[in-house]
Design a protein around this motif. Sequence first.
Motif, PDB file in Angstrom:
ATOM      1  N   GLU A  35      48.259  53.656  38.506  1.00 10.06           N
ATOM      2  CA  GLU A  35      48.234  54.657  37.438  1.00 10.06           C
ATOM      3  C   GLU A  35      46.964  54.534  36.592  1.00 10.06           C
ATOM      4  N   SER A  36      46.046  53.678  36.994  1.00  7.19           N
ATOM      5  CA  SER A  36      44.884  53.360  36.168  1.00  7.19           C
ATOM      6  C   SER A  36      43.664  54.216  36.490  1.00  7.19           C
ATOM      7  N   VAL A  37      42.851  54.427  35.457  1.00  7.41           N
ATOM      8  CA  VAL A  37      41.536  55.049  35.600  1.00  7.41           C
ATOM      9  C   VAL A  37      40.497  53.952  35.370  1.00  7.41           C
ATOM     10  N   ILE A  38      39.675  53.713  36.376  1.00 12.25           N
ATOM     11  CA  ILE A  38      38.736  52.591  36.361  1.00 12.25           C
ATOM     12  C   ILE A  38      37.297  53.102  36.303  1.00 12.25           C
ATOM     13  N   GLY A  39      36.505  52.540  35.420  1.00 10.64           N
ATOM     14  CA  GLY A  39      35.079  52.822  35.396  1.00 10.64           C
ATOM     15  C   GLY A  39      34.365  51.984  36.438  1.00 10.64           C
ATOM     16  N   VAL A  40      33.406  52.582  37.121  1.00 10.35           N
ATOM     17  CA  VAL A  40      32.660  51.854  38.149  1.00 10.35           C
ATOM     18  C   VAL A  40      31.164  52.060  37.936  1.00 10.35           C
ATOM     19  N   LEU A  81      38.394  50.884  49.839  1.00  8.54           N
ATOM     20  CA  LEU A  81      39.760  50.684  49.365  1.00  8.54           C
ATOM     21  C   LEU A  81      39.783  50.904  47.865  1.00  8.54           C
ATOM     22  N   ARG A  82      40.537  51.897  47.423  1.00 15.07           N
ATOM     23  CA  ARG A  82      40.581  52.254  46.003  1.00 15.07           C
ATOM     24  C   ARG A  82      42.037  52.305  45.550  1.00 15.07           C
ATOM     25  N   PRO A  83      42.555  51.193  45.056  1.00 18.83           N
ATOM     26  CA  PRO A  83      43.976  51.130  44.721  1.00 18.83           C
ATOM     27  C   PRO A  83      44.348  51.805  43.410  1.00 18.83           C
ATOM     28  N   TRP A  84      43.351  52.272  42.663  1.00 15.35           N
ATOM     29  CA  TRP A  84      43.612  52.911  41.384  1.00 15.35           C
ATOM     30  C   TRP A  84      43.948  54.397  41.548  1.00 15.35           C
TER      31      TRP A  84
END
Length: 266
Positions: A163-168, A175-178
């Motif tokens: 359920e997260s929004v991740i800054g990159v 693989l993007r588990p967010w």
Amino acid sequence: MAELTSVLKSSSSDEEILFALRQGAGIAQAVASTITDWSFSGAVSGQYRADLSVNDAVLGAFSGFGCGVLSEESGATGVVPTSPSELGEGLVIVVDPIDGSTNASRGIPWYATALCAVDQHGPRVAVVAQLCAPHVEYVAIRGKGAWRNGLALTAHSERPMAESVIGVSGPPPALRPWWQFRALGSAALDLCLVAEGALDGYLDCDTHGVWDYLASLLICQEAGVHIADAFGRDLCHFGHSERRTPVAARGKENLQALCDLRTASS
């Protein structure tokens, strides 16, 4: 308002140090607002003439304080030891004149100056000041808290990774588990978004110099965010040529998941 002494050292008050950093940030904002030439300097790959203009102005403001300065653009000025533990009574200000220069050069309003005063115990006082409207300012003082435009930043609960929004920064792994990710282009400001709860975490898919993240590291820590190098290295150092891989999250579980993701993709 604190009055600024002629020399900054570890015995200076937090208020004196913060006053100095804010003075530097204000000068950076003033100079950046007048810049129209966003061409490359030709001296260092990816360096803009604007980076040097703001750097010169900020270092000029700090020149009378008697402390060391470590800047992305000009390296070490004054006494800058190998590590903070060797500082004794001294201070070093770590400077990124413009974090997000490419954004600025393209008219993308997401860039900042990042300043962090370091004593022998590590990051002590930090300012990250947006150089364009709306000129948001993030501040942290070790052991006392972190603030966004004067309002205290507090810890947020950890969301499940799905359920997260991740800054990159840099190309994200396959693989993007967010749930979603954002690549905004300024590590200093991106990490501050984690501190204020707008992002749930941050994953460096590249590497960064200490000036890119150190001020935001203190802001995150004082806001209750967990932050580490993906490969277990010390994030606070004075090596101009050294690079690190900062990762941040609201909780330890997501921090470990992001670190594992980064190390698996290296």
